[in-house]
Motif scaffolding. Structure first.
Motif, PDB file in Angstrom:
ATOM      1  N   HIS A  99      32.524  37.215  32.969  1.00 13.12           N
ATOM      2  CA  HIS A  99      33.254  38.426  33.978  1.00 13.12           C
ATOM      3  C   HIS A  99      32.142  39.612  33.846  1.00 13.12           C
ATOM      4  CE1 HIS A  99      36.026  41.304  35.232  1.00 13.12           C
ATOM      5  NE2 HIS A  99      35.670  42.094  33.994  1.00 13.12           N
ATOM      6  N   ARG A 100      32.066  40.469  34.825  1.00 11.46           N
ATOM      7  CA  ARG A 100      31.511  41.652  35.090  1.00 11.46           C
ATOM      8  C   ARG A 100      32.012  42.491  35.771  1.00 11.46           C
ATOM      9  NH1 ARG A 100      25.379  41.822  34.422  1.00 11.46           N
ATOM     10  NH2 ARG A 100      24.795  39.981  33.365  1.00 11.46           N
ATOM     11  N   PRO A 101      32.295  43.851  35.328  1.00  7.74           N
ATOM     12  CA  PRO A 101      33.111  44.703  36.173  1.00  7.74           C
ATOM     13  C   PRO A 101      32.934  44.943  37.630  1.00  7.74           C
ATOM     14  CG  PRO A 101      32.393  45.551  34.099  1.00  7.74           C
ATOM     15  CD  PRO A 101      31.551  44.293  34.279  1.00  7.74           C
ATOM     16  N   GLU A 102      31.385  44.857  37.914  1.00  4.14           N
ATOM     17  CA  GLU A 102      31.055  45.076  39.441  1.00  4.14           C
ATOM     18  C   GLU A 102      31.452  43.344  39.973  1.00  4.14           C
ATOM     19  OE1 GLU A 102      29.805  45.880  43.075  1.00  4.14           O
ATOM     20  OE2 GLU A 102      29.507  47.156  41.234  1.00  4.14           O
ATOM     21  N   PRO A 103      32.520  43.679  40.983  1.00  2.00           N
ATOM     22  CA  PRO A 103      33.023  42.273  41.636  1.00  2.00           C
ATOM     23  C   PRO A 103      32.028  41.579  42.364  1.00  2.00           C
ATOM     24  CG  PRO A 103      34.481  44.388  42.290  1.00  2.00           C
ATOM     25  CD  PRO A 103      33.278  44.891  41.420  1.00  2.00           C
ATOM     26  N   ARG A 104      30.963  42.061  42.909  1.00  2.00           N
ATOM     27  CA  ARG A 104      30.051  41.178  43.525  1.00  2.00           C
ATOM     28  C   ARG A 104      29.135  40.396  42.394  1.00  2.00           C
ATOM     29  NH1 ARG A 104      25.003  43.093  44.710  1.00  2.00           N
ATOM     30  NH2 ARG A 104      24.840  44.955  43.365  1.00  2.00           N
ATOM     31  N   LEU A 105      29.193  40.871  41.197  1.00  2.11           N
ATOM     32  CA  LEU A 105      28.248  40.260  40.005  1.00  2.11           C
ATOM     33  C   LEU A 105      29.315  39.320  39.109  1.00  2.11           C
ATOM     34  CD1 LEU A 105      26.138  43.085  38.975  1.00  2.11           C
ATOM     35  CD2 LEU A 105      25.488  41.440  40.631  1.00  2.11           C
ATOM     36  N   ALA A 122      35.114  33.554  40.273  1.00  5.31           N
ATOM     37  CA  ALA A 122      34.993  32.116  40.883  1.00  5.31           C
ATOM     38  C   ALA A 122      35.429  30.819  40.023  1.00  5.31           C
ATOM     39  CB  ALA A 122      33.510  31.830  41.478  1.00  5.31           C
ATOM     40  N   SER A 123      35.500  31.150  38.661  1.00  6.51           N
ATOM     41  CA  SER A 123      36.039  29.885  37.777  1.00  6.51           C
ATOM     42  C   SER A 123      37.494  29.937  37.961  1.00  6.51           C
ATOM     43  CB  SER A 123      35.484  30.565  36.690  1.00  6.51           C
ATOM     44  OG  SER A 123      36.435  31.236  35.886  1.00  6.51           O
ATOM     45  N   TYR A 124      37.732  28.592  37.345  1.00  6.81           N
ATOM     46  CA  TYR A 124      39.080  28.239  37.408  1.00  6.81           C
ATOM     47  C   TYR A 124      40.400  28.630  36.270  1.00  6.81           C
ATOM     48  CZ  TYR A 124      38.284  24.994  41.432  1.00  6.81           C
ATOM     49  OH  TYR A 124      38.197  24.452  42.601  1.00  6.81           O
ATOM     50  N   SER A 125      39.169  29.180  35.294  1.00  2.42           N
ATOM     51  CA  SER A 125      39.967  29.508  34.074  1.00  2.42           C
ATOM     52  C   SER A 125      40.885  30.789  34.050  1.00  2.42           C
ATOM     53  CB  SER A 125      38.660  30.066  32.957  1.00  2.42           C
ATOM     54  OG  SER A 125      38.068  31.339  33.564  1.00  2.42           O
ATOM     55  N   ILE A 126      41.806  30.672  33.145  1.00  4.12           N
ATOM     56  CA  ILE A 126      42.961  31.676  32.953  1.00  4.12           C
ATOM     57  C   ILE A 126      42.473  32.568  31.763  1.00  4.12           C
ATOM     58  CG2 ILE A 126      44.577  30.171  33.793  1.00  4.12           C
ATOM     59  CD1 ILE A 126      45.488  29.848  31.085  1.00  4.12           C
ATOM     60  N   VAL A 127      41.357  32.792  31.328  1.00  7.81           N
ATOM     61  CA  VAL A 127      40.755  33.740  30.272  1.00  7.81           C
ATOM     62  C   VAL A 127      39.419  34.299  30.843  1.00  7.81           C
ATOM     63  CG1 VAL A 127      39.998  34.235  28.006  1.00  7.81           C
ATOM     64  CG2 VAL A 127      42.024  32.893  28.515  1.00  7.81           C
ATOM     65  N   LYS A 128      38.954  35.557  30.694  1.00  3.79           N
ATOM     66  CA  LYS A 128      37.897  35.825  31.232  1.00  3.79           C
ATOM     67  C   LYS A 128      36.977  35.734  30.034  1.00  3.79           C
ATOM     68  CE  LYS A 128      39.727  40.148  33.714  1.00  3.79           C
ATOM     69  NZ  LYS A 128      39.831  41.407  33.858  1.00  3.79           N
ATOM     70  N   ALA A 129      35.744  35.438  30.223  1.00  2.47           N
ATOM     71  CA  ALA A 129      34.696  35.296  29.303  1.00  2.47           C
ATOM     72  C   ALA A 129      33.697  36.354  29.464  1.00  2.47           C
ATOM     73  CB  ALA A 129      33.788  34.095  29.578  1.00  2.47           C
TER      74      ALA A 129
END
Length: 68
Positions: free
Chosen positions: A18-24, A29-36
């Motif tokens: 996960h990155r705070p900047e949406p385009r990065l 785009a992952s199917y996960s339910i937890v942000k890495a």
């Protein structure tokens, strides 16, 4: 539908951080339910931690509701 439960496809995907900047934000785009989340975003060797996504809370709500 009388659906009793749903299963999460993937809990966490560590190679899509996960990155705070949406385009990065690869985690979007992952199917996960937890942000890495990488502890050092620009350091490849940094540790990671997880934070629940909105889908995690939605799934938890449905599981809690089904138990009663």
């Amino acid at each position: 539908m009388s659906l009793y439960a749903a299963m999460a496809f993937e809990f966490v995907t560590s190679d899509t951080p996960h990155r705070p900047e949406p385009r990065l934000d690869l985690g979007m785009a992952s199917y996960s339910i937890v942000k890495a989340i990488k502890d050092g975003p620009d350091d490849a060797a940094s540790g990671r931690h997880g934070e629940p996504k909105q889908a995690f809370h939605g799934l938890a709500w449905h599981y809690r509701r089904a138990r009663h």
